[in-house]
Scaffold this motif. Structure first.
Motif, PDB file in Angstrom:
ATOM      1  N   ALA A 123      23.618 -44.320 -44.835  1.00  0.00           N
ATOM      2  CA  ALA A 123      23.975 -43.647 -43.575  1.00  0.00           C
ATOM      3  C   ALA A 123      22.945 -42.565 -43.244  1.00  0.00           C
ATOM      4  O   ALA A 123      22.509 -42.438 -42.094  1.00  0.00           O
ATOM      5  N   GLN A 124      22.546 -41.800 -44.263  1.00  0.00           N
ATOM      6  CA  GLN A 124      21.586 -40.712 -44.017  1.00  0.00           C
ATOM      7  C   GLN A 124      20.200 -41.271 -43.622  1.00  0.00           C
ATOM      8  O   GLN A 124      19.570 -40.789 -42.694  1.00  0.00           O
ATOM      9  N   GLU A 132      20.399 -42.762 -40.151  1.00  0.00           N
ATOM     10  CA  GLU A 132      20.439 -41.711 -39.118  1.00  0.00           C
ATOM     11  C   GLU A 132      19.037 -41.158 -38.871  1.00  0.00           C
ATOM     12  O   GLU A 132      18.631 -40.946 -37.732  1.00  0.00           O
ATOM     13  N   GLU A 147      17.312 -43.884 -36.934  1.00  0.00           N
ATOM     14  CA  GLU A 147      17.852 -44.031 -35.569  1.00  0.00           C
ATOM     15  C   GLU A 147      17.353 -42.912 -34.656  1.00  0.00           C
ATOM     16  O   GLU A 147      16.980 -43.149 -33.511  1.00  0.00           O
ATOM     17  N   GLY A 191      19.542 -48.713 -45.824  1.00  0.00           N
ATOM     18  CA  GLY A 191      19.415 -47.788 -44.689  1.00  0.00           C
ATOM     19  C   GLY A 191      18.220 -48.135 -43.811  1.00  0.00           C
ATOM     20  O   GLY A 191      18.298 -48.077 -42.581  1.00  0.00           O
ATOM     21  N   HIS A 217      21.128 -48.554 -36.894  1.00  0.00           N
ATOM     22  CA  HIS A 217      22.055 -47.472 -36.579  1.00  0.00           C
ATOM     23  C   HIS A 217      22.812 -47.027 -37.813  1.00  0.00           C
ATOM     24  O   HIS A 217      23.007 -47.800 -38.752  1.00  0.00           O
ATOM     25  N   GLN A 218      23.274 -45.787 -37.735  1.00  0.00           N
ATOM     26  CA  GLN A 218      24.078 -45.217 -38.812  1.00  0.00           C
ATOM     27  C   GLN A 218      25.355 -46.051 -39.021  1.00  0.00           C
ATOM     28  O   GLN A 218      25.753 -46.304 -40.161  1.00  0.00           O
ATOM     29  N   ARG A 250      26.644 -47.948 -42.440  1.00  0.00           N
ATOM     30  CA  ARG A 250      27.926 -47.689 -43.120  1.00  0.00           C
ATOM     31  C   ARG A 250      28.665 -49.006 -43.374  1.00  0.00           C
ATOM     32  O   ARG A 250      29.204 -49.235 -44.461  1.00  0.00           O
TER      33      ARG A 250
END
Lengths: 228, 343
Positions: free
Chosen positions: B175-176, B179, B182, B251, B256-257, B261
């Motif tokens: 996720a990090q 992000e 993104e 990732g 996208h985040q 996820r």
């Protein structure tokens, strides 16, 4: 210090991308890169800033190839159309992080904040700022390492009149201190007020390279959309 | 090196600001609270509580023996079977003894679960009482030794650790990273003297340190001290390296985040459950060794509870190291494809 672009191209598909183009930019010039959407303006700017790599050709600054990223990273500053700042953090943190990474003195942070009237926003979270303020922070961040070349991708896109004037003021200020500026735009007044030279693209091909006065006389300008 | 540490501190600050770090530290606290509650219910009771249904008890010698075994058992009288069942449901007693009508030498037993520790303890008690009553020889079985030592807390510790390492690797890091991708923050960082290798090293260090910090908190709260601490933490760091590398790769694959996820969660459960449940199922014991998580989970369990040395774990260590390095190599190649970062 001279920027030399030699036959660079980036093709995404038929009539999409940027077809081989060559030009030089001398120190102190303010170059406006114009054209319709999809003309290749942003692709050119992103190649100059190393965001994307050209399929062919070379870009050099005083003989240093742009592929040698470490050698040129402090010479070119890039401001993308959408500011890519760390939203969770304050304006001061964003600038300080980049000052540390560039090895610039931390006093440079306050210097930039003062120069761009951002001192009062030093502790404000970036996500709470308006688009115009974010753009100013983004421009300020690109100047942390004091680069000789500044690349701006549609710096006034989506800004209101006051913020647009503020960005113009900043660009004029940067030009006065001897920085070379390349920026993409759709706005005729930006070309008239700021640019010393125009590069006009159409469908990925460089159609015009000259002064603003000459550009406004060409059919390229006259046949363009009402905005241009 | 200086830039790697700047990025590492920045990664921790980023995780705090985005609140994802709280997720990692919440789990040890949740485990601690759960285990505390479990301890209150005494999974291995010292004194059994058994309900006796009075109307049916009669004068069976078994009830008399129960009354006499006062140190080992506490007798609670229930009026009928329904009340006895309620006492079990409320965890007030471990078993209910029902007599037969007319009274005989055999009784029925009602328990919450046939395969629970309490049921086993109850049966052991009745077996001992019967031997005393019938003046038989000692039991054929003198001692029970188990492969997995320790109570529930120890048995579940490796599962919680696996959960934490996979959480950092497959939920937080993807996720990090996604992000940063993104919002084009990676590109912004690569406009500085930072290069791809430094960025990857800082992310890997972030993953390892975050995993280790949460594991240390978990061990501290669980009051668990590994006998071979150095070997244990070296192996934990290796496992964190492998799964953090996997998380970074995931990732970078996502635009996208949100998709990071989702993709992370798709990997998380299949890696967690078969390994964690492998002790309880013959089929899972066959399948689980094919998963990288099992190559971390099983040796870790042995390292903690069977006191195996690192030299006996050459295969899983090599496996985790090679897998992590290959994924990190792929991440490096992805980062060099700048158009992917720019998409």
């Amino acid at each position: 210090m001279q920027l030399a672009v030699r036959s660079i191209s980036k093709v995404y598909g038929p009539e999409k991308g940027l077809f081989p183009v060559s030009f030089d930019v001398k120190v102190g010039e303010v170059v406006a890169i114009v054209g319709h959407n999809g003309a290749g303006k942003s692709t050119l700017l992103k190649m100059l800033s190393n965001w994307i790599q050209p399929d062919y050709g070379d870009i050099t600054i005083n003989g240093l190839n742009l592929k040698n990223r470490q050698a040129v990273v402090k010479i070119i500053g890039f401001v993308p159309e959408v500011p890519n700042l760390f939203d969770f953090f304050s304006v001061g943190y964003n600038l300080k992080l980049f000052a540390l990474l560039f090895g610039a003195p931390l006093s440079r942070v306050d210097q930039i904040l003062e120069e761009f009237n951002l001192l009062s926003f030093k502790k404000a979270k970036v996500r709470t700022l308006s688009k115009g303020l974010r753009q100013r922070v983004s421009i300020g961040r690109s100047l942390i390492a004091d680069p000789a070349f500044l690349l701006l991708d549609e710096p006034t896109s989506g800004l209101d009149v006051d913020m647009t004037r503020e960005v113009y003021r900043m660009m004029i200020q940067m030009h006065k201190v001897g920085r070379t500026i390349l920026f993409t735009t759709h706005r005729p007044e930006e070309i008239k007020n700021l640019a010393t030279r125009i590069l006009a693209f159409s469908k990925g091909v460089l159609m015009f390279d000259g002064t603003p006065a000459d550009y406004f006389q060409t059919p390229l300008y006259k046949n363009s959309s009402p905005q241009l | 090196m200086k830039n790697i540490f700047i990025l590492l501190f920045h990664d921790f600050a980023f995780a705090i600001k985005s609140k994802s770090i709280y997720l990692v530290f919440f789990i040890p606290l949740f485990v601690f609270a759960s285990e505390y509650l479990l301890d209150q219910s005494k999974t291995e009771p010292e004194k059994l509580k058994i309900a006796v249904v009075t109307t049916e008890s009669g004068s069976s010698p078994i009830f008399q023996m129960l009354q006499e075994a006062g140190k080992k058992v506490e007798i609670i009288v229930a009026k009928n079977e329904a009340e006895g069942r309620q006492l079990i449901s409320d965890h007030s007693v471990q078993a209910v003894v029902l007599g037969t009508n007319p009274p005989s030498k055999q009784l029925s037993l009602i328990v919450l679960r046939r395969d629970s520790v309490e049921t086993l303890a109850t049966l052991q008690l009745f077996s001992a009482l019967q031997r005393i009553h019938e003046k038989n020889n000692p039991s054929w079985i003198s001692e029970i030794k188990s492969l997995r030592e320790g109570g529930l807390r120890s048995l579940t510790l490796t599962t919680w650790i696996l959960m934490l390492v996979l959480l950092v690797g497959f939920i937080i890091l993807p996720a990090q990273v996604a992000e940063e991708k993104e919002k084009k923050l990676i590109l912004a960082l690569l406009q500085t003297p930072i290069n791809e290798k430094q960025w990857l090293i800082s992310k890997i260090l972030f993953g390892i340190l975050l995993s280790l910090a949460s594991i240390i908190l978990l061990m501290f709260l669980s009051r668990f001290n590994p006998k071979n601490a150095l070997a244990s933490f070296a192996f934990l760091a290796l496992g964190s390296y492998c799964f953090s590398a996997a998380g970074i790769f995931l990732g970078l694959l996502c635009r996208h985040q949100a998709s990071a996820r989702t993709l992370g969660f798709i990997f998380y459960l299949p890696l967690l459950l078969p390994s964690a449940l492998s002790d309880f199922s013959k089929k899972l014991t066959v399948i689980a060794p094919f998963l990288p998580s099992y190559q971390f989970f099983s040796p870790l369990h042995d390292l903690f509870f069977a006191e195996t040395s690192l030299t006996a774990m050459i295969f899983p260590m090599t496996y985790l190291m090679v897998l992590g390095s290959v994924l990190l190599g792929f991440s490096y190649l992805l980062m060099q494809k700048r158009w992917l970062m720019n998409a």
